[in-house]
Design a protein around this motif. Structure first.
Motif, short mmCIF file in Angstrom:
data_model
loop_
_atom_site.label_atom_id
_atom_site.label_comp_id
_atom_site.label_asym_id
_atom_site.label_seq_id
_atom_site.Cartn_x
_atom_site.Cartn_y
_atom_site.Cartn_z
N PHE A 198 0.84 -1.20 0.00
CA PHE A 198 0.00 0.00 0.00
C PHE A 198 0.87 1.24 0.00
CE2 PHE A 198 -2.93 -3.16 1.56
CZ PHE A 198 -4.11 -2.83 0.91
N GLN A 199 0.38 2.27 -0.67
CA GLN A 199 1.11 3.54 -0.66
C GLN A 199 0.15 4.64 -0.21
OE1 GLN A 199 3.76 4.34 -3.97
NE2 GLN A 199 3.11 6.48 -3.96
N ILE A 200 0.59 5.41 0.79
CA ILE A 200 -0.24 6.51 1.29
C ILE A 200 0.42 7.82 0.88
CG2 ILE A 200 -1.19 7.60 3.37
CD1 ILE A 200 -0.82 4.74 4.65
N ASN A 201 -0.33 8.66 0.22
CA ASN A 201 0.24 9.95 -0.23
C ASN A 201 -0.35 11.10 0.59
OD1 ASN A 201 1.83 9.07 -2.60
ND2 ASN A 201 -0.17 8.34 -3.25
N PHE A 202 0.52 12.05 0.93
CA PHE A 202 0.09 13.19 1.76
C PHE A 202 0.18 14.49 0.96
CE2 PHE A 202 2.17 10.03 4.32
CZ PHE A 202 1.29 9.86 5.38
N SER A 203 -0.64 15.43 1.37
CA SER A 203 -0.48 16.78 0.82
C SER A 203 0.57 17.51 1.68
CB SER A 203 -1.80 17.54 0.89
OG SER A 203 -2.08 17.82 2.24
N ASP A 204 0.95 18.71 1.26
CA ASP A 204 1.92 19.46 2.07
C ASP A 204 1.33 19.87 3.41
OD1 ASP A 204 3.92 19.20 0.28
OD2 ASP A 204 3.36 20.98 -0.89
N LYS A 205 -0.02 19.78 3.49
CA LYS A 205 -0.66 20.19 4.76
C LYS A 205 -0.94 18.99 5.67
CE LYS A 205 -2.92 24.06 2.62
NZ LYS A 205 -3.91 23.99 1.55
N ASP A 206 -0.13 17.92 5.52
CA ASP A 206 -0.28 16.72 6.34
C ASP A 206 -1.70 16.14 6.29
OD1 ASP A 206 2.31 16.77 7.04
OD2 ASP A 206 2.01 17.78 8.97
N GLU A 207 -2.18 15.99 5.10
CA GLU A 207 -3.51 15.37 4.95
C GLU A 207 -3.36 14.20 3.97
OE1 GLU A 207 -7.53 16.48 2.70
OE2 GLU A 207 -6.72 18.09 3.93
N ILE A 208 -4.03 13.08 4.28
CA ILE A 208 -3.93 11.93 3.35
C ILE A 208 -4.74 12.25 2.11
CG2 ILE A 208 -4.53 9.49 3.02
CD1 ILE A 208 -4.02 9.03 5.98
N ILE A 209 -4.06 12.25 0.94
CA ILE A 209 -4.82 12.57 -0.27
C ILE A 209 -5.14 11.32 -1.10
CG2 ILE A 209 -4.29 15.04 -0.63
CD1 ILE A 209 -1.96 14.12 -2.42
N ARG A 210 -4.39 10.25 -0.88
CA ARG A 210 -4.64 9.03 -1.66
C ARG A 210 -4.10 7.81 -0.91
NH1 ARG A 210 -2.99 11.48 -5.96
NH2 ARG A 210 -0.88 10.62 -5.78
N ILE A 211 -4.86 6.69 -1.00
CA ILE A 211 -4.34 5.40 -0.51
C ILE A 211 -4.45 4.42 -1.66
CG2 ILE A 211 -4.53 3.58 1.24
CD1 ILE A 211 -6.13 5.53 2.99
N GLU A 212 -3.33 3.85 -2.06
CA GLU A 212 -3.35 2.97 -3.24
C GLU A 212 -2.81 1.60 -2.92
OE1 GLU A 212 -2.26 6.19 -6.70
OE2 GLU A 212 -0.67 5.32 -5.47
N LYS A 213 -3.40 0.60 -3.58
CA LYS A 213 -2.87 -0.76 -3.49
C LYS A 213 -2.02 -0.95 -4.74
CE LYS A 213 -4.45 -5.47 -2.89
NZ LYS A 213 -5.55 -6.33 -2.57
N ARG A 214 -0.79 -1.39 -4.60
CA ARG A 214 0.11 -1.50 -5.75
C ARG A 214 0.71 -2.90 -5.88
NH1 ARG A 214 2.49 3.10 -8.17
NH2 ARG A 214 1.31 4.97 -7.63
#
Ligand SMILES: Nc1ncnc2c1ncn2[C@@H]1O[C@H](COP(=O)(O)OP(=O)(O)OP(=O)(O)O)[C@@H](O)[C@H]1O
Length: 657
Positions: free
Chosen positions: A208-224
């Protein structure tokens, strides 16, 4: 929802057995016994009961190999459901012990099997996240495990839009047992700018990959995909389970817990001193202080399980948490081969307690270590809900529970009968057996000989071998892998006879076997009681000309009991066949082809043609050895045998280097 996928239709006695058991469960009858003769398809009956009742189910078996067989069959029946395997993760286990007579302390020695450890974690996770789960377990199911409430509490829930930063997630992942690594692998995580990737402990193909915005917010969770790194799909929420079966306490909770252990140490030491056991008191102080130091600094210590009462938050003597606590209300437990599994469950508690008591008395452990224990029998039965005891020869314990009125499954789907039994004098028994073997070997039929001792089985095998009979012996001192190879070789026609003691009793079905010879059938004791005789006799019931010869000088009560029961079953089966016009058919059981995968086979052929550099050959041999061991550990015996056969060839080449 459980979804049973099969080409089979319930046949023989299966439809009525399934109907009765399901009806009883619907009527809230908590305990039932299925007396299922060997080869009547008990596993398929279990699968139908699960399908019809839709109950999460625990199937208990008395050893890892049997558990694996049932696990694989259940996976086949329920390909869309979670079918899990839960056994002890020790390939080798020598518990800590102290022998006062010789003043010998034996430290704990273990060899952990990583793939089984992963399967256990996956089991716990399935049980807390899914309602339709089948777990096939050994008695490891009654040993202490992670408190299910704590488990649920530590699971890390993340969702898209959540305000959280990488640092917090990293530290939570570390607490859950994940390790930061450059390469992504099961149980590891990786941080990059604005993203964090991790792989669940038992997962092999995805991360899994979790992506954050610059404001420390989760913007995407992906299964890879692990191999390609490609995105498989996006998810909105994820629950991250622990990647090990123990997650320590943190902060204030840990501090309090260590204080409590230290308090116990103080009072225990005082008591030892009052008893003038100064050496013991000193030893205890040193050992426990060392553990406390490790726990404080790293959160773990060797033998941490001895403090399980503190970590679980249990009181003295309180029942430990086990796999059973992960099942929801109203679950079903199927106890396979109950005549062996139940006595095994009952024995666990006392064996463990005796060992611990010595360690405590002599200052190696605190008394709270006694709470690191398996369930005792009362606790075990209290934790069960609906229980089905399954056996071809149920024990009195379970029969008493149903007033000796088990549900019977006597008629086989194949129409095969229980074998005919003959009693012959033990005088000249080996010569007589040799005649029987010769008659059969031409027809491709096989013979099993049951001896009383290991020495006897080896002697008989040697004697027969010297007379050119293709024979192999099989007993508990052989590795599981060698036993499997002997059985497969018999089926492939390498041997005509196996001489054994106990191993051939349960779980081995060889349709090629048309004769079972039981030596010393009248000798009292181990494996010559009525139940054991019935089990052994059952091994000749997969072949339409199945026959059993009991060699004895007198007919004992045990023999009579086994003969009468077998004849009773045979008569029921014969009547059914007569009414339905069924002609018994020998079971057709394919022998799996043993092949190496293409890449390895190409390398082996290259070596065999002499086209391989010496260094490369040595490396290939090492690699094959590793693969063979791994396949054996994972119960993939066919694969292991393929590796071993290739190894034997290559080692000959290596010897000539
Ligand atoms: N309804 C059915 N139709 C056809 N074949 C079946 C059916 N039920 C079971 N079988 C097959 O019959 C054989 C015996 O089944 P199984 O091994 O489960 O019996 P068992 O009662 O557990 O025997 P044992 O006590 O010897 O282990 C297996 O090969 C199984 O696939």
């Amino acid at each position: 929802m459980f979804d049973l996928i099969t080409n089979f239709q319930p046949r023989g006695d299966q439809p009525q057995a399934i109907a009765k058991i399901v009806k009883n469960i619907e009527e809230n009858k908590k305990e039932q016994v299925l007396l299922g003769a060997t080869g009547t398809g008990k596993t398929f009956t279990m699968a139908n009961i699960i399908q019809r009742t839709q109950k999460p189910t625990l199937i208990l078996a008395h050893n890892k190999t049997l558990a694996m067989q049932i696990y694989q069959e259940m996976q086949g029946f329920f390909p869309h459901n979670r079918v899990e395997y839960y056994v002890s993760y020790f390939d080798y286990y020598q518990p800590e012990a102290y022998k006062p007579a010789s003043d010998t302390y034996i430290g704990k020695k273990v060899q952990r099997n990583a793939s089984i450890a992963k399967m256990r974690l996956k089991t716990l996770n399935s049980l807390v996240t899914d309602a339709s789960v089948i777990v096939v377990a050994s008695v490891a199911a009654i040993y202490g495990c992670f408190n299910p409430n704590s488990y649920r509490k530590v699971v890390l829930h993340l969702e898209k839009g959540q305000s959280i930063n990488e640092e917090i997630i990293s530290s939570k992942l570390i607490h859950l047992g994940y390790k930061e690594d450059k390469k992504i692998s099961p149980g590891s995580f990786q941080t990059k700018k604005n993203s964090i990737s991790f792989m669940i402990g038992w997962e092999e193909n995805y991360y899994f990959q979790i992506n954050f915005s610059d404001k420390d917010e989760i913007i995407r969770i992906e299964k890879r995909n692990k191999q390609t790194g490609e995105r498989v799909r996006e998810v909105t929420k994820i629950a991250i389970p622990p990647s090990q079966d123990y997650v320590g306490e943190e902060g204030e909770d840990l501090k309090k817990l260590l204080e409590n252990i230290a308090e116990e140490l103080t009072s225990c030491k005082k008591k030892l001193q009052e008893e003038k056991k100064f050496l013991e008191a000193e030893r205890l102080e040193k050992r426990i202080q060392e553990d406390l130091f490790n726990l404080r600094e790293t959160g773990v210590c060797p033998g941490i399980e001895n403090y399980s009462r503190y970590f679980d938050g249990r009181k003295t003597g309180e029942t430990p948490f086990t796999l059973l606590d992960y099942f929801p209300q109203g679950f079903l437990t199927i106890i396979d081969e109950s005549h062996i599994t139940i006595p095994q469950v009952k024995a666990m508690y006392n064996t463990n307690r005796h060992r611990l008591e010595n360690l405590i008395k002599y200052g190696f452990r605190l008394p709270s270590a006694l709470d690191n224990r398996p369930l005792n029998q009362d606790e075990f039965f209290q934790k069960l809900n609906f229980t089905l005891y399954v056996s071809a020869t149920p024990g009195n314990f379970e029969l008493d529970k149903v007033n000796h009125q088990p549900v019977e499954q006597i008629i086989r789907p194949t129409g095969l009968l229980d074998p005919q039994i003959e009693v012959r004098s033990s005088h000249n028994q080996i010569a007589d057996i040799m005649k029987e073997i010769t008659e059969r070997s031409g027809k491709g039929e096989k013979v099993l000989i049951y001896a009383l001792t290991i020495v006897m089985s080896e002697e008989i095998a040697n004697f027969l071998q010297e007379r050119n009979i293709r024979v192999v012996y099989l007993h508990s001192r052989l590795e599981i892998f060698d036993r499997y190879q002997a059985i497969t070789s018999l089926r492939r026609g390498v041997y005509d006879v196996i001489v054994g003691i106990n191993l051939l009793k349960e779980g081995i079905d060889l349709p090629e076997v048309s004769l079972v010879c039981i030596l010393d059938a009248d000798k009292p004791g181990f494996l010559r009681d009525t139940r054991s005789l019935i089990q052994i006799i059952g091994r000749a019931s997969r072949n339409s000309s199945g026959k059993v010869i009991l060699y004895a000088d007198e007919i004992t009560t045990n023999m009579l009991g086994a003969i009468e029961e077998t004849n009773r079953r045979r008569q029921i089966q014969q009547e059914y066949n007569y009414q339905k016009n069924i002609i018994p058919q020998t079971v057709q059981k394919p022998i799996k082809d043993i092949n190496l995968d293409h890449e390895i086979a190409t390398l082996v052929e290259k070596a065999q043609r002499g086209e391989m550099e010496d260094k490369e050959l040595v490396k290939l041999i090492k690699d094959l050895r590793r693969k063979m061991k791994r396949s054996t550990r994972e119960f993939k015996f066919d694969q292991a045998i393929a590796f071993r056969n290739a190894l034997l060839d290559l080692e000959k080449l290596e010897a000539n280097l």
